[in-house]
Design a protein around this motif. Structure first.
Motif, PDB file in Angstrom:
ATOM      1  N   SER A 305     -16.602 -19.182 -33.128  1.00 33.66           N
ATOM      2  CA  SER A 305     -17.071 -17.844 -32.736  1.00 33.66           C
ATOM      3  C   SER A 305     -18.573 -17.815 -32.515  1.00 33.66           C
ATOM      4  O   SER A 305     -19.068 -17.175 -31.581  1.00 33.66           O
ATOM      5  CB  SER A 305     -16.685 -16.813 -33.798  1.00 33.66           C
ATOM      6  OG  SER A 305     -15.285 -16.688 -33.883  1.00 33.66           O
ATOM      7  N   GLY A 342     -13.112 -10.537 -30.275  1.00 29.40           N
ATOM      8  CA  GLY A 342     -13.812 -10.260 -31.520  1.00 29.40           C
ATOM      9  C   GLY A 342     -13.083  -9.281 -32.425  1.00 29.40           C
ATOM     10  O   GLY A 342     -11.849  -9.295 -32.536  1.00 29.40           O
ATOM     11  N   HIS A 343     -13.850  -8.382 -33.044  1.00 28.76           N
ATOM     12  CA  HIS A 343     -13.264  -7.443 -34.005  1.00 28.76           C
ATOM     13  C   HIS A 343     -12.438  -6.347 -33.334  1.00 28.76           C
ATOM     14  O   HIS A 343     -11.750  -5.593 -34.029  1.00 28.76           O
ATOM     15  CB  HIS A 343     -14.364  -6.826 -34.865  1.00 28.76           C
ATOM     16  CG  HIS A 343     -15.029  -7.824 -35.773  1.00 28.76           C
ATOM     17  ND1 HIS A 343     -14.356  -8.459 -36.790  1.00 28.76           N
ATOM     18  CD2 HIS A 343     -16.298  -8.319 -35.787  1.00 28.76           C
ATOM     19  CE1 HIS A 343     -15.169  -9.286 -37.413  1.00 28.76           C
ATOM     20  NE2 HIS A 343     -16.356  -9.223 -36.814  1.00 28.76           N
ATOM     21  N   ARG A 362      -9.468 -13.775 -31.773  1.00 29.56           N
ATOM     22  CA  ARG A 362     -10.786 -13.133 -31.634  1.00 29.56           C
ATOM     23  C   ARG A 362     -11.678 -13.876 -30.637  1.00 29.56           C
ATOM     24  O   ARG A 362     -12.627 -13.304 -30.109  1.00 29.56           O
ATOM     25  CB  ARG A 362     -11.482 -13.065 -32.994  1.00 29.56           C
ATOM     26  CG  ARG A 362     -10.861 -12.066 -33.958  1.00 29.56           C
ATOM     27  CD  ARG A 362     -11.788 -11.822 -35.149  1.00 29.56           C
ATOM     28  NE  ARG A 362     -11.172 -10.923 -36.104  1.00 29.56           N
ATOM     29  CZ  ARG A 362     -10.693 -11.284 -37.289  1.00 29.56           C
ATOM     30  NH1 ARG A 362     -10.761 -12.569 -37.673  1.00 29.56           N
ATOM     31  NH2 ARG A 362     -10.153 -10.405 -38.110  1.00 29.56           N
ATOM     32  N   THR A 363     -11.388 -15.135 -30.373  1.00 33.26           N
ATOM     33  CA  THR A 363     -12.201 -15.905 -29.422  1.00 33.26           C
ATOM     34  C   THR A 363     -11.656 -15.834 -27.992  1.00 33.26           C
ATOM     35  O   THR A 363     -12.264 -16.386 -27.087  1.00 33.26           O
ATOM     36  CB  THR A 363     -12.274 -17.382 -29.845  1.00 33.26           C
ATOM     37  OG1 THR A 363     -10.991 -17.993 -29.708  1.00 33.26           O
ATOM     38  CG2 THR A 363     -12.746 -17.525 -31.278  1.00 33.26           C
TER      39      THR A 363
END
Length: 403
Positions: A305, A342-343, A362-363
């Motif tokens: 990340s 991401g989040h 998330r990536t």
């Protein structure tokens, strides 16, 4: 090359590329292939603009369409300046070729370049890959790069130009002993007295290239047995991996890390050896922009990340993070950006259906408009968008992930 396809020439104005220009023009006329030339003005020396003008004039005199491309990226203050310039030239040539509909570009590397590269990599302690000969043909940056002069000496090309009354420029850096390659070039006459001639060194490099091919084939076989890709991550099955020879394991690990992180170069051997040892006992680590995490039956390799690219404006064909292209639905949104999910994964209620850990999802790429999440197709949101994983894959290990 397909019948009638154009051929691009990378023309620096030096003796090698100038001879290539003359030879390519005659070959093109004889075989029905239009030829165009491009010169990249790197602006690293005061005379570079004048040299580019000279190259343009030489091409025009031969009836070859020509364009000069000037580099705009700032010159680095640290690191290998020559390597930076080579990378910048290749990227600029590839961009020019795309605008001209050119799929093949010829480079003026000679047998002398082959010998010098072999010695340079030998001095750096390179293994089979580094000591392998430059390929006569290879694909990168969306182009087929050709090196038709690899069995011709530099002096032979200059004699050819003199016989035609053609001129060329000599780059002053070719005599600058600050560069390792130049010191090796200056040492070659003494080495030739010991039998280390350019043809013999080039022949040894070709032998190493054949050995590399055997290792590459073994690596592909191992990948078929133990490696699977999903959503830009690689699942490594330990059982077949552990049973392979150490050299094959490390080559596969290097290729997997480079694919996941879209890195054009391999990690350092010492770092690879340490990570390989940890994988063999169920561990992992972070290397080369990728994370390796132990799993029940192997290891999961996914993008780090902290190393991922920043968001950027989305356009059709945009390549983000060196790995992802997203194709839109029939009516794509305006002013969209592409970046890591991401989040915002919390806004994807169906993410569990992907069967992947949160740290992987998330990536993956997401589309936003005015910072509002619009699509994250690999996490189950906006599946009318199609994500395509397209990092450089020189070994052909990747099974396309078109979800």
């Amino acid at each position: 090359m397909p019948a009638g396809a154009p051929l691009g020439i990378a023309l620096s104005g030096g003796g090698d590329s100038m001879a290539l220009l003359h030879l390519a023009r005659e070959w093109g006329e004889a075989h029905g292939h239009p030829v165009e030339a491009v010169t990249v003005d790197h602006a690293l020396r005061p005379d570079s603009a004048a040299e580019a003008e000279g190259a343009a004039a030489a091409a025009t005199a031969l009836g070859v369409p020509h364009r000069t491309v000037r580099l705009s990226d700032p010159r680095p203050t640290t690191g290998n300046l020559q390597a930076w310039a080579r990378g910048q030239r290749r990227a600029a040539i590839a961009a020019w070729a795309e605008t001209r509909g050119i799929g093949h570009v010829a480079l003026g590397h000679t047998e002398d370049d082959q010998a010098e590269t072999f010695l340079l990599n030998l001095a750096r302690g390179s293994g089979v890959d580094g000591l392998s000969a430059m390929a006569k043909r290879h694909e990168a940056e969306g182009l087929v790069w050709l090196r038709p002069l690899l069995q011709v000496r530099r002096a032979t090309l200059r004699a050819f130009l003199r016989a035609r009354g053609a001129t060329w420029v000599e780059d002053p850096s070719n005599d600058d002993p600050r560069f390792d390659r130049i010191r090796l070039r200056q040492a070659l006459p003494m080495l030739e007295e010991l039998g280390l001639t350019a043809p013999r060194l080039a022949s040894t490099a070709s032998t190493m290239a054949r050995a590399r091919q055997v290792l590459d084939d073994a690596t592909r076989d191992l990948a078929a047995a133990c490696l699977a890709f999903q959503a830009g991550a690689a699942q490594l099955r330990t059982a077949p991996y552990a049973g392979a020879p150490a050299e094959t394991r490390r080559r596969l690990l290097a290729a997997a890390l480079s694919l996941v992180a879209a890195q054009p170069y391999k990690p350092r051997l010492a770092d690879l050896e340490r990570l390989d040892a940890r994988i063999m006992v169920g561990g992992g680590g972070t290397l080369h922009g990728a994370v390796v995490a132990g799993t029940a039956n192997g290891a999961l390799i996914h993008r780090e990340s902290a190393a991922i690219a920043a968001p950027m404006p989305w356009q059709p064909g945009t390549l983000w993070d060196g790995r992802w292209c997203l194709a839109p639905p029939d009516e794509p949104p305006e002013a969209a950006t592409i970046g890591a999910l991401g989040h915002d994964l919390v806004h994807c209620p169906d993410w569990r259906t992907a069967g992947l850990p949160q740290e992987v999802l998330r990536t993956t790429p997401a589309i936003r408009v005015a910072e509002t999440l619009v699509a994250a197709p690999l996490a189950g949101l906006g599946t009318d968008w199609r994500a395509r994983f397209t990092p450089p894959d020189p070994l052909g290990l990747l099974v396309a992930d078109n979800r």
